[in-house]
Design a protein around this motif. Structure first.
Motif, PDB file in Angstrom:
ATOM      1  N   VAL A 239       0.852  -1.188   0.000  1.00 61.42           N
ATOM      2  CA  VAL A 239       0.000   0.000   0.000  1.00 61.42           C
ATOM      3  C   VAL A 239       0.887   1.236   0.000  1.00 61.42           C
TER       4      VAL A 239
ATOM      5  N   THR B 148      -6.217   4.069   3.451  1.00 62.11           N
ATOM      6  CA  THR B 148      -5.191   3.068   3.757  1.00 62.11           C
ATOM      7  C   THR B 148      -5.830   1.792   4.305  1.00 62.11           C
TER       8      THR B 148
ATOM      9  N   ARG C 111      -7.576  -0.159   1.476  1.00 62.66           N
ATOM     10  CA  ARG C 111      -6.668  -0.882   0.582  1.00 62.66           C
ATOM     11  C   ARG C 111      -6.014  -2.072   1.288  1.00 62.66           C
ATOM     12  N   GLN C 112      -5.751  -1.931   2.564  1.00 59.28           N
ATOM     13  CA  GLN C 112      -5.201  -3.069   3.307  1.00 59.28           C
ATOM     14  C   GLN C 112      -6.239  -4.188   3.400  1.00 59.28           C
TER      15      GLN C 112
END
Length: 699
Positions: free
Chosen positions: A139, A148, A151-152
């Motif tokens: 990421v 964040t 996306r994780q």
């Protein structure tokens, strides 16, 4: 079935350049042949992260990345590449080992990656990106905390799937057959869009951030933004798009109706046509007014386009494959007027003896929509596997006896009827689209159609898909999963041979045509009217899978299989059930997962009867996990028979309270039962689930 299979039992396809000059004309739609995958080998070189060997393995690119990581990272980077195998175990990828699969990158063509047996600059760049990615953060830095986290979560979702290639070589097919496949591929691309329209996800792909390759793969994999893997399906941060719409997604009902609790239950009461499987529910005139709109009107542009491709596919066959050609033309007409029964008649006339192809293109299954009522568009295409003839010869003379056996267990008011269904054809699938293409797993058995005279009169077709989960990665993964939960005594009867599960699939699909099925009426109501769509689907699958277990022992008594065969099949079916329990009982919208719930009922029932026992102090067969399931296989036959009696009776009587009681006792559990479900989820989900992709070689 899924995990490892979806028994219904339970992508944007690439529009590629014409491979055959004869396939492109002004008078017919342009066909889209599927990409080829496995060319020869030649020298290649890379920059950072990978080196090239040029001696015995000319063109081999040496990597510090394992084959498994290569395929995982390729998915995270939205690269449509698959490292098939390291055939010579040299730790290097060679042109002959690289496959291109379609759908993830529209328009991708084989020649872009392999040219004259050598890696192209594009493929070398892609391999280099994978090598670099293995050493970099997944990421990017500098995003806001919410993005964040999203996306994780997406990466966690993708990691729970293992890209698994289904490759089909049609390079030796006739020119007519290759043109047919090209037109069918374009039709499949259109079906994907139709399916996404039904699901309410078409257009949302444009909201995937341009720099977020992993989310692009997630959207492709699930044909929408939702996360579906067990560890992330209920994570509010997990989505392929930053601003995930609230509430249910569906293009089959008005948005305000979707927000109403239990709206499904009132549809048929307002107007029976609102529950018709081939209609969209649209807003009518006046407050709260609703009207049914046939598919061919609601999706006129798309259905007409599919019809055009199917007619072109039929014309491409010329004088070849008359049965298939008749079905293509009948299906084309059905897409324009929603009169599916003539198409079903043409489809039912196809079999392993008059066509080497298997094709179903239609709206069929109802599981993946909010009310489990509307038929969803799909394509399943493959080659007939002649191995089915053995099972057909074995079971065909027994169909009437099988119907009588279930009728006896169901009891009054159900009475045995004449049955004339076809036993399953075996199919090696080459392409799945729309509702047939799942984010994880694949349908490995199916009985169709679900509606109309062909279904009601037992004249449909059943198929068993024989080429899923046969790759080395899937075989080893399933064995590892089973050994983490089963005790050594149970694993002693475990086999990686596909035969036990193949038998179970055949029996399951046959059972959909036996006993009280979808269109059987109890107290004047068919099953979805008596139980509601979701519960009706669960009960029908529970009936079929329990019948598969029951008829396994029944065949031992008939001396058609051995006791050893039956025991190995029961162990594999328990493993199948654990795989479904690992997925949870409901999706994020609280919609029942039919196969998970039937598996929980079966395992719970067998445990109640002492046929399965949790031994808390014993180490599992993998030698690592404390606590395991021991199987008393001698207790399976009477326990299975009692469950079959229960389920057949519930369906035969239309007994909803008894059905609800099963769900309450074995699905909506707490205490030790819930702890067992949680243990199954934790151990089984250590292994990523197969996420199938497809490649068809035409030249």
């Amino acid at each position: 079935m899924t995990a490892p299979r979806n028994r219904r039992f339970l992508s944007s396809f690439s529009v590629l350049a014409c491979v055959l000059a004869a396939a492109c004309s002004k008078t017919e739609p342009t066909p889209a042949p599927a990409p080829s995958a496995q060319p020869g080998a030649k020298n290649a070189s890379l920059d950072a992260g990978a080196t090239t060997t040029t001696a015995a393995n000319a063109g081999a690119v040496k990597l510090d990345v394992s084959r498994g990581d290569f395929n995982r990272l390729a998915a995270e980077l939205a690269l449509p590449l698959f490292w098939i195998e390291d055939a010579n175990k040299n730790g290097a990828i060679e042109p002959s080992e690289l496959a291109l699969y379609w759908g993830l990158v529209p328009g991708a063509a084989p020649g872009e990656y392999i040219d004259k047996g050598a890696f192209t600059a594009k493929s070398l760049d892609a391999i280099d990106r994978i090598a670099k990615r293995s050493k970099e953060p997944a990421v990017v830095a500098g995003l806001d905390p919410k993005e964040t986290a999203r996306r994780q979560a997406v990466l966690k979702e993708l990691a729970q799937g293992r890209v698994t290639l289904v490759a089909t070589d049609l390079s030796k097919a006739s020119p007519e057959e290759k043109r047919f496949v090209g037109f069918l591929t374009q039709a499949a691309e259109m079906i994907e869009k139709l399916y996404q329209k039904q699901q309410g996800t078409l257009g949302l792909a444009a909201k995937v951030p341009a720099d977020d390759a992993a989310s692009k793969t997630l959207f492709f994999r699930g044909q929408g933004p939702k996360c579906e893997a067990p560890l992330t399906q209920n994570d509010p941060a997990c989505s392929a798009i930053p601003d995930m719409p609230k509430g249910k997604l569906s293009g089959l009902y008005p948005e305000d109706l979707l927000a109403q609790p239990k709206f499904c239950e009132g549809l048929s009461k307002k107007n029976p046509l609102l529950a018709d499987p081939f209609t969209v529910v649209a807003a009518g005139e006046g407050k709260d007014a609703l009207k049914p709109v046939p598919y061919h009107e609601a999706y006129k542009e798309e259905t007409n386009a599919v019809a055009g491709q199917l007619r072109a596919a039929a014309n491409a066959l010329g004088e070849k494959e008359p049965a298939l050609k008749a079905y293509l033309l009948a299906a084309a007409q059905a897409f324009t007027d929603d009169k599916w029964w003539p198409a079903d008649e043409a489809w039912a006339k196809m079999d392993a003896k008059n066509s080497r192809f298997y094709l179903r293109i239609a709206p069929d299954e109802v599981y993946a929509e909010p009310c489990s009522t509307k038929a969803l568009f799909h394509v399943s295409f493959g080659l007939i596997n002649q191995g089915s003839l053995k099972w057909q010869a074995k079971l065909d003379p027994l169909k009437t006896e099988m119907e009588k056996a279930l009728a006896e267990l169901a009891g009054p008011p159900y009475k045995a009827r004449e049955v004339s269904f076809k036993l399953p054809d075996f199919v090696d699938i080459a392409l799945n689209a729309g509702d047939s293409r799942n984010a994880f797993g694949a349908t490995i058995g199916q009985s169709l159609p679900n509606f109309g005279p062909v279904a009601n009169e037992g004249r449909g077709r059943t198929v068993a898909m024989t080429n899923f989960y046969t790759d080395a990665d899937s075989v080893q993964s399933l064995k590892d999963q089973a050994s983490s939960l089963l005790c050594a005594d149970a694993m002693a009867k475990y086999t990686s041979s596909p035969e036990p599960q193949l038998m179970s699939t055949v029996l399951h699909e046959a059972a959909h045509n036996l006993g009280p099925a979808h269109q059987y009426k109890a107290n004047g109501k068919i099953d979805r009217e008596a139980f509601g769509g979701p519960l009706a689907s669960t009960l029908e699958e529970l009936k079929a899978q329990t019948a598969a277990l029951y008829f396994t022992d029944w065949l031992v008594a008939k001396k058609e299989i051995t006791q050893e065969d039956a025991e190995r099949a029961h162990v594999r079916d328990v493993a199948w059930g654990l795989g479904h329990i690992s997925r949870g009982m409901y999706d994020e919208d609280k919609h029942p997962k039919n196969y998970s719930q039937l598996a929980a009922i079966q395992v719970g029932w067998l445990m109640k009867d002492g046929a399965i026992t949790w031994k808390a102090d014993e180490t599992a067969a993998n030698g690592k996990d404390k606590g395991c399931l021991s199987l008393s296989l001698d207790k399976f036959p009477p326990s299975i028979k009692s469950l079959m009696t229960k389920v057949a009776g519930i369906k035969g009587r239309g007994d909803k309270p008894a059905a609800d009681a099963l769900v309450k006792e074995f699905v909506d559990v707490s205490g030790d039962k819930k702890k067992l479900h949680d243990t199954v989820m934790e151990r089984w989900n250590r292994e990523p689930k197969a996420s199938f992709v497809y490649s068809v070689k035409l030249d």
